[in-house]
Design a protein around this motif. Structure first.
Motif, mmCIF file in Angstrom:
data_model
loop_
_atom_site.group_PDB
_atom_site.id
_atom_site.type_symbol
_atom_site.label_atom_id
_atom_site.label_comp_id
_atom_site.label_asym_id
_atom_site.label_seq_id
_atom_site.Cartn_x
_atom_site.Cartn_y
_atom_site.Cartn_z
ATOM 1 N N GLN A 1 0.832 -1.212 0.000
ATOM 2 C CA GLN A 1 0.000 0.000 0.000
ATOM 3 C C GLN A 1 0.863 1.256 0.000
ATOM 4 O O GLN A 1 0.612 2.212 -0.747
ATOM 5 N N GLU A 2 1.902 1.249 0.812
ATOM 6 C CA GLU A 2 2.828 2.390 0.867
ATOM 7 C C GLU A 2 3.568 2.546 -0.461
ATOM 8 O O GLU A 2 3.691 3.652 -0.994
ATOM 9 N N ALA A 3 4.025 1.431 -1.005
ATOM 10 C CA ALA A 3 4.782 1.461 -2.258
ATOM 11 C C ALA A 3 3.932 1.947 -3.425
ATOM 12 O O ALA A 3 4.391 2.706 -4.283
ATOM 13 N N GLU A 4 2.685 1.512 -3.451
ATOM 14 C CA GLU A 4 1.773 1.885 -4.538
ATOM 15 C C GLU A 4 1.587 3.396 -4.595
ATOM 16 O O GLU A 4 1.685 4.021 -5.660
ATOM 17 N N LYS A 5 1.357 3.987 -3.444
ATOM 18 C CA LYS A 5 1.151 5.435 -3.370
ATOM 19 C C LYS A 5 2.435 6.193 -3.728
ATOM 20 O O LYS A 5 2.429 7.130 -4.526
ATOM 21 N N LYS A 6 3.534 5.758 -3.163
ATOM 22 C CA LYS A 6 4.816 6.445 -3.325
ATOM 23 C C LYS A 6 5.335 6.344 -4.757
ATOM 24 O O LYS A 6 5.728 7.346 -5.366
ATOM 25 N N PHE A 7 5.302 5.122 -5.319
ATOM 26 C CA PHE A 7 5.923 4.928 -6.624
ATOM 27 C C PHE A 7 5.014 5.338 -7.782
ATOM 28 O O PHE A 7 5.520 5.675 -8.853
ATOM 29 N N SER A 8 3.726 5.334 -7.591
ATOM 30 C CA SER A 8 2.839 5.878 -8.622
ATOM 31 C C SER A 8 3.176 7.349 -8.846
ATOM 32 O O SER A 8 3.273 7.827 -9.986
ATOM 33 N N ALA A 9 3.399 8.060 -7.737
ATOM 34 C CA ALA A 9 3.774 9.477 -7.818
ATOM 35 C C ALA A 9 5.178 9.630 -8.394
ATOM 36 O O ALA A 9 5.436 10.522 -9.213
ATOM 37 N N LEU A 10 6.074 8.762 -7.999
ATOM 38 C CA LEU A 10 7.463 8.837 -8.460
ATOM 39 C C LEU A 10 7.562 8.611 -9.966
ATOM 40 O O LEU A 10 8.289 9.321 -10.668
ATOM 41 N N TYR A 11 6.812 7.632 -10.474
ATOM 42 C CA TYR A 11 6.808 7.372 -11.915
ATOM 43 C C TYR A 11 6.263 8.580 -12.676
ATOM 44 O O TYR A 11 6.761 8.927 -13.753
ATOM 45 N N GLU A 12 5.256 9.210 -12.113
ATOM 46 C CA GLU A 12 4.665 10.394 -12.755
ATOM 47 C C GLU A 12 5.652 11.547 -12.798
ATOM 48 O O GLU A 12 5.744 12.273 -13.782
ATOM 49 N N GLN A 13 6.396 11.711 -11.702
ATOM 50 C CA GLN A 13 7.350 12.819 -11.599
ATOM 51 C C GLN A 13 8.589 12.601 -12.470
ATOM 52 O O GLN A 13 9.287 13.572 -12.788
ATOM 53 N N ASN A 14 8.850 11.362 -12.843
ATOM 54 C CA ASN A 14 10.081 11.050 -13.577
ATOM 55 C C ASN A 14 9.790 10.189 -14.807
ATOM 56 O O ASN A 14 10.289 9.065 -14.930
ATOM 57 N N PRO A 15 8.996 10.700 -15.746
ATOM 58 C CA PRO A 15 8.581 9.887 -16.901
ATOM 59 C C PRO A 15 9.734 9.476 -17.808
ATOM 60 O O PRO A 15 9.624 8.502 -18.549
ATOM 61 N N ASP A 16 10.844 10.206 -17.737
ATOM 62 C CA ASP A 16 11.977 9.926 -18.624
ATOM 63 C C ASP A 16 13.037 9.031 -17.982
ATOM 64 O O ASP A 16 14.047 8.718 -18.604
ATOM 65 N N LYS A 17 12.792 8.606 -16.734
ATOM 66 C CA LYS A 17 13.788 7.793 -16.027
ATOM 67 C C LYS A 17 13.284 6.357 -15.874
ATOM 68 O O LYS A 17 12.121 6.127 -15.580
ATOM 69 N N ASN A 18 14.183 5.417 -16.058
ATOM 70 C CA ASN A 18 13.834 3.996 -15.983
ATOM 71 C C ASN A 18 13.908 3.503 -14.527
ATOM 72 O O ASN A 18 14.780 2.705 -14.169
ATOM 73 N N ILE A 19 12.984 3.986 -13.713
ATOM 74 C CA ILE A 19 12.953 3.610 -12.294
ATOM 75 C C ILE A 19 12.379 2.201 -12.155
ATOM 76 O O ILE A 19 11.367 1.877 -12.782
ATOM 77 N N GLU A 20 13.036 1.393 -11.358
ATOM 78 C CA GLU A 20 12.583 0.027 -11.119
ATOM 79 C C GLU A 20 12.240 -0.172 -9.645
ATOM 80 O O GLU A 20 12.956 0.310 -8.770
ATOM 81 N N LEU A 21 11.171 -0.908 -9.408
ATOM 82 C CA LEU A 21 10.778 -1.249 -8.049
ATOM 83 C C LEU A 21 10.720 -2.763 -7.905
ATOM 84 O O LEU A 21 10.063 -3.443 -8.687
ATOM 85 N N HIS A 22 11.397 -3.276 -6.893
ATOM 86 C CA HIS A 22 11.329 -4.691 -6.550
ATOM 87 C C HIS A 22 10.547 -4.855 -5.250
ATOM 88 O O HIS A 22 10.732 -4.062 -4.314
ATOM 89 N N ILE A 23 9.696 -5.846 -5.196
ATOM 90 C CA ILE A 23 9.007 -6.194 -3.952
ATOM 91 C C ILE A 23 9.885 -7.208 -3.230
ATOM 92 O O ILE A 23 10.221 -8.256 -3.780
ATOM 93 N N ILE A 24 10.259 -6.882 -1.983
ATOM 94 C CA ILE A 24 11.245 -7.700 -1.286
ATOM 95 C C ILE A 24 10.710 -8.363 -0.022
ATOM 96 O O ILE A 24 11.390 -9.211 0.551
#
Length: 238
Positions: free
Chosen positions: A59-82
């Motif tokens: 839940q925390e990751a979904e909120k945080k990284f949805s915003a992060l992807y939006e803020q950085n559309p040109d960067k290849n950000i990767e998220l791993h669930i650990i």
């Protein structure tokens, strides 16, 4: 120290550990574990060139990284669930992550396939292996692990791409026990790669802030660092 300085220091330690172990430069990837840290802190790390992150609270990751992807559309950000992934969280997890490192049971593979097929997404996974007495998650049955690998190799899960293995060393200051945990995973990975040679199982995710130098010496290709990058986590209001 700032996040920028911390990242530089960790990367320097990784480079020195690679050299000491006779590894090629840049053979080890750095994951920044950002759970309980703010979007602003993660964005600061992105601004420093860090693009691979790990989270275990969906839940925390979904909120945080949805915003992060939006803020950085040109960067290849990767998220791993650990972290250990509950079945009812898989639907959300596969939407935001590029890899699930904590696949610890066959039934989880079935649910990942089901949810990825709905959105026509192929996702990378690592098999989490129980190698330390204090670890509560990970495959403990080699028979079930072989069943999972066989299913992936024969195409039963077309939306799942196995990449290797992950483990957590026991929480102890005994270096012999920590090293044994990493050695166990490396040896198992070598054996299973020969058995399932149609799969690329070369990723070994092992090592955290306190033990990543040992992990690199034992063959880790990906280290998961949180506190040494972002500082102590703030658990208030969480």
């Amino acid at each position: 120290m700032s996040i920028k300085e911390n990242l530089a220091e960790i990367k320097d330690k990784i480079s020195k550990a690679e050299a000491k172990a006779g590894r090629t430069p840049d053979s080890v990837k750095l994951m920044a574990v950002s759970k309980f840290h703010t979007l602003e802190e993660v964005q600061e790390a992105v601004n420093c060139g860090q693009l691979l992150f790990g989270e275990n609270r969906i839940q925390e990751a979904e909120k945080k990284f949805s915003a992060l992807y939006e803020q950085n559309p040109d960067k290849n950000i990767e998220l791993h669930i650990i972290g250990q992934l509950q079945t009812n969280k898989v639907k959300s997890a596969v939407k935001i992550a590029s890899c699930i490192e904590s696949v610890d049971r066959y039934s989880l593979l079935e649910e990942i396939e089901k949810q990825c097929s709905k959105i026509d997404k192929v996702i990378n996974i690592l098999f989490e292996i129980h190698t330390g007495e204090e670890s509560k998650s990970g495959f403990t049955s080699e028979e079930e692990l072989i069943k999972a690998l066989s299913a992936c190799e024969t195409g039963i899960f077309p939306h799942i791409c196995p990449k290797g293995f992950m483990t957590m060393a026991p929480f102890t200051e005994d270096e012999k026990l920590i090293r044994k945990s990493f050695t166990t995973l490396r040896e198992l990975a070598t054996k299973l790669q020969k058995q399932f040679n149609k799969l690329d199982l070369s990723e070994l995710s092992m090592g955290m802030s306190g033990d990543f130098v040992l992990a690199i010496d034992e063959g880790s290709t990906l280290v998961r660092i949180g506190t040494s990058i972002f500082g102590q986590r703030d658990y208030t209001n969480k």
